[in-house]
Design a protein around this motif. Structure first.
Motif, PDB file in Angstrom:
ATOM      1  N   SER A  32       0.825  -1.211   0.000  1.00 22.52           N
ATOM      2  CA  SER A  32       0.000   0.000   0.000  1.00 22.52           C
ATOM      3  C   SER A  32       0.860   1.262   0.000  1.00 22.52           C
ATOM      4  N   ALA A  33       2.190   1.093   0.040  1.00 31.46           N
ATOM      5  CA  ALA A  33       3.115   2.229   0.024  1.00 31.46           C
ATOM      6  C   ALA A  33       4.133   2.012  -1.090  1.00 31.46           C
ATOM      7  N   PRO A  34       4.185   2.908  -2.081  1.00 32.86           N
ATOM      8  CA  PRO A  34       5.107   2.704  -3.202  1.00 32.86           C
ATOM      9  C   PRO A  34       6.564   2.634  -2.788  1.00 32.86           C
ATOM     10  N   ALA A  39      11.611  -0.455  -2.300  1.00 30.72           N
ATOM     11  CA  ALA A  39      12.676  -0.998  -1.458  1.00 30.72           C
ATOM     12  C   ALA A  39      12.902  -2.484  -1.725  1.00 30.72           C
ATOM     13  N   GLU A  40      11.827  -3.212  -2.052  1.00 33.52           N
ATOM     14  CA  GLU A  40      11.950  -4.631  -2.386  1.00 33.52           C
ATOM     15  C   GLU A  40      12.819  -4.815  -3.625  1.00 33.52           C
ATOM     16  N   TYR A  41      12.567  -3.990  -4.649  1.00 37.80           N
ATOM     17  CA  TYR A  41      13.360  -4.080  -5.878  1.00 37.80           C
ATOM     18  C   TYR A  41      14.812  -3.701  -5.628  1.00 37.80           C
ATOM     19  N   GLU A  42      15.031  -2.747  -4.773  1.00 38.12           N
ATOM     20  CA  GLU A  42      16.394  -2.278  -4.514  1.00 38.12           C
ATOM     21  C   GLU A  42      17.255  -3.327  -3.827  1.00 38.12           C
ATOM     22  N   MET A  56      -0.511   7.729  -7.010  1.00 37.02           N
ATOM     23  CA  MET A  56      -0.080   7.387  -5.661  1.00 37.02           C
ATOM     24  C   MET A  56       0.836   8.482  -5.127  1.00 37.02           C
ATOM     25  N   GLU A  57       0.963   8.525  -3.826  1.00 38.35           N
ATOM     26  CA  GLU A  57       1.880   9.440  -3.142  1.00 38.35           C
ATOM     27  C   GLU A  57       2.772   8.624  -2.202  1.00 38.35           C
ATOM     28  N   LEU A  64       7.326   5.348 -10.396  1.00 43.43           N
ATOM     29  CA  LEU A  64       7.708   4.080  -9.796  1.00 43.43           C
ATOM     30  C   LEU A  64       8.064   3.062 -10.877  1.00 43.43           C
ATOM     31  N   ALA A  65       7.294   3.056 -11.962  1.00 54.01           N
ATOM     32  CA  ALA A  65       7.571   2.137 -13.069  1.00 54.01           C
ATOM     33  C   ALA A  65       8.924   2.425 -13.704  1.00 54.01           C
TER      34      ALA A  65
END
Length: 232
Positions: A32-34, A39-42, A56-57, A64-65
């Protein structure tokens, strides 16, 4: 198939999750938080399919994409939006489809049908282990080895045991230039580096025996790959 859903509307995230969890081949993580998703991708996490809300904010879906694409060019991106005027921006990040709000189960399942067709056209293999279900890119497979009733899949630097017969997997992989050179082995022709009448060596360094009765057909199969498959 690993799927991520990222939307700051928690109700919508739960709704899409409920639609997707019914799919037997889907493993779904929700955010629910971009910034949490980024952070998962990083730290190295990757997903086969990503559902992103555009509005989104503090990071909108397009921004984000772009960040996701800097880590991963293969993920299928599906945007969720109430306004189609955002669509042109999606071309910058190779968006696959748009889902218009309100999102329905019918629209989610329809887009997932298109996703499966796209992944199959790219050359992918869905497998189920005792722990999870995986989506493997066939170009990353080195070879498969029969081990009694199981099959060992040598994928990149990993070895995966699958409780399925080699013959069944051979049928799935044959359109992607895999060839059974021996009763125990199916090899990825794209990974062959050298060979003679009795054996071949793959780029991973493994030497695989070639059955005498398979030798000539193997040469023909490798020639067909060199003539046509390498350009794909």
């Amino acid at each position: 198939m690993k799927i991520a859903v990222c939307d700051d509307e928690i109700v919508l995230v739960k709704q899409i999750y409920q639609y997707l969890w019914k799919q037997a081949d889907c493993c779904v993580n929700c955010f629910s938080a971009p910034e949490e998703f980024l952070a998962e991708y990083e730290v190295g996490e990757r997903y086969d399919v990503v559902f992103l809300d555009i509005a989104m904010e503090p990071i909108d879906g397009i921004a984000l994409a772009r960040k996701i694409r800097s880590y991963d060019q293969n993920a299928i991106l599906i945007f969720i939006t109430a306004y189609l005027e955002y669509a042109p921006k999606g071309y910058e990040v190779n968006a696959f489809r748009y889902l218009l709000k309100p999102v329905t189960e019918e629209s989610v399942l329809a887009v997932m049908g298109e996703v499966r067709e796209e992944l199959e056209s790219r050359g992918t293999l869905w497998i189920k282990t005792t722990e999870c279900e995986l989506l493997l890119h066939t170009r990353e497979l080195q070879y498969l080895e029969a081990d009694n009733k199981d099959t060992l899949i040598y994928y990149m630097d990993d070895k995966i045991r699958l409780r399925r017969g080699l013959k069944e997997l051979e049928a799935q992989l044959s359109p992607f230039f895999f060839y059974r050179v021996h009763r125990k082995y199916v090899v990825n022709l794209a990974r062959v580096r050298e060979f003679d009448e009795e054996r071949l060596t793959l780029e991973c360094g493994r030497t695989i025996p070639i059955s005498r009765r398979k030798s000539r057909k193997f040469r023909h199969a490798l020639g067909a790959y060199i003539d046509g498959g390498m350009s794909k």
